[in-house]
Design a protein around this motif. Structure first.
Motif, PDB file in Angstrom:
ATOM      1  N   ALA A  31       0.828  -1.206   0.000  1.00  0.00           N
ATOM      2  CA  ALA A  31       0.000   0.000   0.000  1.00  0.00           C
ATOM      3  C   ALA A  31       0.862   1.255   0.000  1.00  0.00           C
ATOM      4  O   ALA A  31       0.598   2.203  -0.756  1.00  0.00           O
ATOM      5  CB  ALA A  31      -0.934  -0.004   1.205  1.00  0.00           C
ATOM      6  N   ALA A  32       1.884   1.283   0.831  1.00  0.00           N
ATOM      7  CA  ALA A  32       2.765   2.454   0.880  1.00  0.00           C
ATOM      8  C   ALA A  32       3.506   2.637  -0.441  1.00  0.00           C
ATOM      9  O   ALA A  32       3.609   3.761  -0.967  1.00  0.00           O
ATOM     10  CB  ALA A  32       3.757   2.309   2.033  1.00  0.00           C
ATOM     11  N   GLY A  33       4.025   1.540  -0.982  1.00  0.00           N
ATOM     12  CA  GLY A  33       4.737   1.618  -2.260  1.00  0.00           C
ATOM     13  C   GLY A  33       3.827   2.062  -3.397  1.00  0.00           C
ATOM     14  O   GLY A  33       4.210   2.901  -4.214  1.00  0.00           O
ATOM     15  N   GLN A  38       1.805   5.886  -7.241  1.00  0.00           N
ATOM     16  CA  GLN A  38       0.646   6.570  -7.789  1.00  0.00           C
ATOM     17  C   GLN A  38       0.862   8.089  -7.819  1.00  0.00           C
ATOM     18  O   GLN A  38       0.541   8.751  -8.806  1.00  0.00           O
ATOM     19  CB  GLN A  38      -0.572   6.219  -6.938  1.00  0.00           C
ATOM     20  CG  GLN A  38      -1.877   6.632  -7.509  1.00  0.00           C
ATOM     21  CD  GLN A  38      -3.022   6.119  -6.648  1.00  0.00           C
ATOM     22  OE1 GLN A  38      -2.849   5.786  -5.488  1.00  0.00           O
ATOM     23  NE2 GLN A  38      -4.205   6.075  -7.217  1.00  0.00           N
ATOM     24  N   ILE A  39       1.406   8.623  -6.745  1.00  0.00           N
ATOM     25  CA  ILE A  39       1.691  10.062  -6.695  1.00  0.00           C
ATOM     26  C   ILE A  39       2.719  10.438  -7.747  1.00  0.00           C
ATOM     27  O   ILE A  39       2.566  11.435  -8.460  1.00  0.00           O
ATOM     28  CB  ILE A  39       2.168  10.470  -5.283  1.00  0.00           C
ATOM     29  CG1 ILE A  39       0.996  10.377  -4.311  1.00  0.00           C
ATOM     30  CG2 ILE A  39       2.764  11.875  -5.279  1.00  0.00           C
ATOM     31  CD1 ILE A  39       1.392  10.465  -2.860  1.00  0.00           C
ATOM     32  N   LEU A  40       3.764   9.640  -7.852  1.00  0.00           N
ATOM     33  CA  LEU A  40       4.810   9.897  -8.855  1.00  0.00           C
ATOM     34  C   LEU A  40       4.220   9.878 -10.261  1.00  0.00           C
ATOM     35  O   LEU A  40       4.464  10.806 -11.052  1.00  0.00           O
ATOM     36  CB  LEU A  40       5.915   8.838  -8.726  1.00  0.00           C
ATOM     37  CG  LEU A  40       7.013   8.900  -9.787  1.00  0.00           C
ATOM     38  CD1 LEU A  40       7.926  10.083  -9.503  1.00  0.00           C
ATOM     39  CD2 LEU A  40       7.790   7.606  -9.811  1.00  0.00           C
ATOM     40  N   MET A  41       3.463   8.866 -10.579  1.00  0.00           N
ATOM     41  CA  MET A  41       2.917   8.740 -11.928  1.00  0.00           C
ATOM     42  C   MET A  41       1.882   9.821 -12.233  1.00  0.00           C
ATOM     43  O   MET A  41       1.850  10.357 -13.342  1.00  0.00           O
ATOM     44  CB  MET A  41       2.288   7.353 -12.116  1.00  0.00           C
ATOM     45  CG  MET A  41       3.288   6.215 -12.102  1.00  0.00           C
ATOM     46  SD  MET A  41       4.585   6.371 -13.344  1.00  0.00           S
ATOM     47  CE  MET A  41       3.647   6.087 -14.843  1.00  0.00           C
ATOM     48  N   ARG A  42       1.049  10.162 -11.256  1.00  0.00           N
ATOM     49  CA  ARG A  42      -0.023  11.123 -11.515  1.00  0.00           C
ATOM     50  C   ARG A  42       0.475  12.564 -11.552  1.00  0.00           C
ATOM     51  O   ARG A  42       0.106  13.323 -12.450  1.00  0.00           O
ATOM     52  CB  ARG A  42      -1.112  10.987 -10.455  1.00  0.00           C
ATOM     53  CG  ARG A  42      -2.251  11.981 -10.661  1.00  0.00           C
ATOM     54  CD  ARG A  42      -3.410  11.715  -9.771  1.00  0.00           C
ATOM     55  NE  ARG A  42      -4.038  10.473 -10.216  1.00  0.00           N
ATOM     56  CZ  ARG A  42      -4.807   9.713  -9.457  1.00  0.00           C
ATOM     57  NH1 ARG A  42      -5.057  10.060  -8.220  1.00  0.00           N
ATOM     58  NH2 ARG A  42      -5.343   8.622  -9.927  1.00  0.00           N
ATOM     59  N   TYR A  43       1.333  12.960 -10.598  1.00  0.00           N
ATOM     60  CA  TYR A  43       1.673  14.371 -10.472  1.00  0.00           C
ATOM     61  C   TYR A  43       3.031  14.738 -11.042  1.00  0.00           C
ATOM     62  O   TYR A  43       3.255  15.890 -11.393  1.00  0.00           O
ATOM     63  CB  TYR A  43       1.586  14.802  -9.004  1.00  0.00           C
ATOM     64  CG  TYR A  43       0.190  14.667  -8.470  1.00  0.00           C
ATOM     65  CD1 TYR A  43      -0.825  15.491  -8.936  1.00  0.00           C
ATOM     66  CD2 TYR A  43      -0.134  13.701  -7.527  1.00  0.00           C
ATOM     67  CE1 TYR A  43      -2.116  15.360  -8.469  1.00  0.00           C
ATOM     68  CE2 TYR A  43      -1.421  13.565  -7.054  1.00  0.00           C
ATOM     69  CZ  TYR A  43      -2.404  14.398  -7.524  1.00  0.00           C
ATOM     70  OH  TYR A  43      -3.688  14.266  -7.061  1.00  0.00           O
ATOM     71  N   VAL A  44       3.925  13.789 -11.126  1.00  0.00           N
ATOM     72  CA  VAL A  44       5.253  14.103 -11.657  1.00  0.00           C
ATOM     73  C   VAL A  44       5.324  13.737 -13.139  1.00  0.00           C
ATOM     74  O   VAL A  44       5.684  14.567 -13.977  1.00  0.00           O
ATOM     75  CB  VAL A  44       6.362  13.373 -10.852  1.00  0.00           C
ATOM     76  CG1 VAL A  44       7.728  13.634 -11.454  1.00  0.00           C
ATOM     77  CG2 VAL A  44       6.332  13.814  -9.393  1.00  0.00           C
ATOM     78  N   ARG A  46       2.745  12.626 -14.945  1.00  0.00           N
ATOM     79  CA  ARG A  46       1.452  12.978 -15.531  1.00  0.00           C
ATOM     80  C   ARG A  46       0.882  11.869 -16.423  1.00  0.00           C
ATOM     81  O   ARG A  46       0.296  12.124 -17.457  1.00  0.00           O
ATOM     82  CB  ARG A  46       1.539  14.301 -16.306  1.00  0.00           C
ATOM     83  CG  ARG A  46       1.959  15.461 -15.443  1.00  0.00           C
ATOM     84  CD  ARG A  46       1.327  16.756 -15.932  1.00  0.00           C
ATOM     85  NE  ARG A  46       1.807  17.876 -15.162  1.00  0.00           N
ATOM     86  CZ  ARG A  46       1.198  18.333 -14.075  1.00  0.00           C
ATOM     87  NH1 ARG A  46       0.121  17.774 -13.634  1.00  0.00           N
ATOM     88  NH2 ARG A  46       1.672  19.374 -13.426  1.00  0.00           N
ATOM     89  N   GLN A  47       1.084  10.658 -15.980  1.00  0.00           N
ATOM     90  CA  GLN A  47       0.528   9.475 -16.638  1.00  0.00           C
ATOM     91  C   GLN A  47      -0.114   8.583 -15.566  1.00  0.00           C
ATOM     92  O   GLN A  47       0.474   7.598 -15.128  1.00  0.00           O
ATOM     93  CB  GLN A  47       1.631   8.687 -17.357  1.00  0.00           C
ATOM     94  CG  GLN A  47       2.244   9.378 -18.532  1.00  0.00           C
ATOM     95  CD  GLN A  47       1.261   9.470 -19.696  1.00  0.00           C
ATOM     96  OE1 GLN A  47       0.504   8.568 -19.955  1.00  0.00           O
ATOM     97  NE2 GLN A  47       1.279  10.610 -20.363  1.00  0.00           N
ATOM     98  N   PRO A  48      -1.321   8.935 -15.104  1.00  0.00           N
ATOM     99  CA  PRO A  48      -1.936   8.132 -14.040  1.00  0.00           C
ATOM    100  C   PRO A  48      -2.197   6.692 -14.499  1.00  0.00           C
ATOM    101  O   PRO A  48      -2.433   6.438 -15.676  1.00  0.00           O
ATOM    102  CB  PRO A  48      -3.236   8.863 -13.742  1.00  0.00           C
ATOM    103  CG  PRO A  48      -3.503   9.704 -14.934  1.00  0.00           C
ATOM    104  CD  PRO A  48      -2.187   9.994 -15.581  1.00  0.00           C
ATOM    105  N   ILE A  49      -2.128   5.781 -13.548  1.00  0.00           N
ATOM    106  CA  ILE A  49      -2.339   4.372 -13.830  1.00  0.00           C
ATOM    107  C   ILE A  49      -3.666   3.967 -13.199  1.00  0.00           C
ATOM    108  O   ILE A  49      -3.912   4.223 -12.023  1.00  0.00           O
ATOM    109  CB  ILE A  49      -1.222   3.514 -13.221  1.00  0.00           C
ATOM    110  CG1 ILE A  49       0.103   4.213 -13.344  1.00  0.00           C
ATOM    111  CG2 ILE A  49      -1.152   2.174 -13.891  1.00  0.00           C
ATOM    112  CD1 ILE A  49       1.149   3.562 -12.506  1.00  0.00           C
ATOM    113  N   VAL A  55      -5.831  -1.691  -6.367  1.00  0.00           N
ATOM    114  CA  VAL A  55      -4.893  -2.603  -5.705  1.00  0.00           C
ATOM    115  C   VAL A  55      -4.499  -2.029  -4.343  1.00  0.00           C
ATOM    116  O   VAL A  55      -4.390  -2.762  -3.361  1.00  0.00           O
ATOM    117  CB  VAL A  55      -3.658  -2.877  -6.593  1.00  0.00           C
ATOM    118  CG1 VAL A  55      -2.604  -3.669  -5.832  1.00  0.00           C
ATOM    119  CG2 VAL A  55      -4.060  -3.610  -7.854  1.00  0.00           C
ATOM    120  N   LEU A  56      -4.310  -0.723  -4.282  1.00  0.00           N
ATOM    121  CA  LEU A  56      -4.015  -0.049  -3.017  1.00  0.00           C
ATOM    122  C   LEU A  56      -5.165  -0.269  -2.027  1.00  0.00           C
ATOM    123  O   LEU A  56      -4.940  -0.614  -0.865  1.00  0.00           O
ATOM    124  CB  LEU A  56      -3.800   1.449  -3.263  1.00  0.00           C
ATOM    125  CG  LEU A  56      -3.615   2.339  -2.053  1.00  0.00           C
ATOM    126  CD1 LEU A  56      -2.256   2.113  -1.426  1.00  0.00           C
ATOM    127  CD2 LEU A  56      -3.760   3.793  -2.446  1.00  0.00           C
TER     128      LEU A  56
END
Length: 167
Positions: A31-33, A38-44, A46-49, A55-56
């Motif tokens: 969950a932590a990973g 998720q934060i990295l992909m969405r905000y950095v 900019r490709q949300p999964i 799964v989280l």
């Protein structure tokens, strides 16, 4: 004979609680990973999964229901233990049995209705993951079984602070 059964049950419970502890810790790490990913992909990047959020959620659900067994075994649930603290003799024994029966009743309901929910949801498919929702709802009866084992073990082998007032 009774002491052999007790020892055997406590041995099985220790193994089960270790397994549950490892699984709950793995679910927490996942969950932590996933949250960081998720934060990295969405905000950095900019490709949300799409799959990371469900799964989280599933990992947090399993962490909570599996962690319930650990909490019961340690006797770490929030309680008002003034009666247990001051109880002596037969009243202390009766109180401990009453508490165990109340816990097992609640866990029995959790198991029963969790099983029913999982059975009803088995044909529902998660839209993002494409898996049966049975896997999400199965956490409830699985957690209830492990928690019941842990509650009985806590009753059979309580921490020293809980037995000092008895007898």
């Amino acid at each position: 004979m009774t002491s052999h059964l007790r020892r055997g049950f406590l041995t099985i419970e220790r193994l089960a609680t270790r397994l549950v502890t490892l699984l709950a810790c793995a679910a927490l790490a996942l969950a932590a990973g996933l949250a960081c990913y998720q934060i990295l992909m969405r905000y950095v990047i900019r490709q949300p999964i799409a799959w990371s959020e469900p799964v989280l959620q599933l990992s947090i659900i399993y962490m909570v229901y599996l962690g319930l067994a650990i909490t019961f075994r340690k006797g770490a649930l929030v309680s008002i233990d003034i009666l247990v603290t001051f109880a002596r003799g037969r009243f202390a024994t009766l109180l401990r049995w009453t508490i165990l029966l109340a816990i097992l009743t609640v866990l029995g309901h959790m198991f029963w209705y969790g099983w029913a929910m999982a059975a009803r949801a088995q044909n529902n498919i998660h839209p993002t993951l494409g898996i049966s929702m049975l896997y999400a709802f199965a956490a409830i009866p699985v957690g209830a079984v492990f928690a019941a084992i842990a509650a009985i073990a806590h009753h059979l082998d309580p921490p020293p602070s809980e037995t000092s007032g008895e007898g």
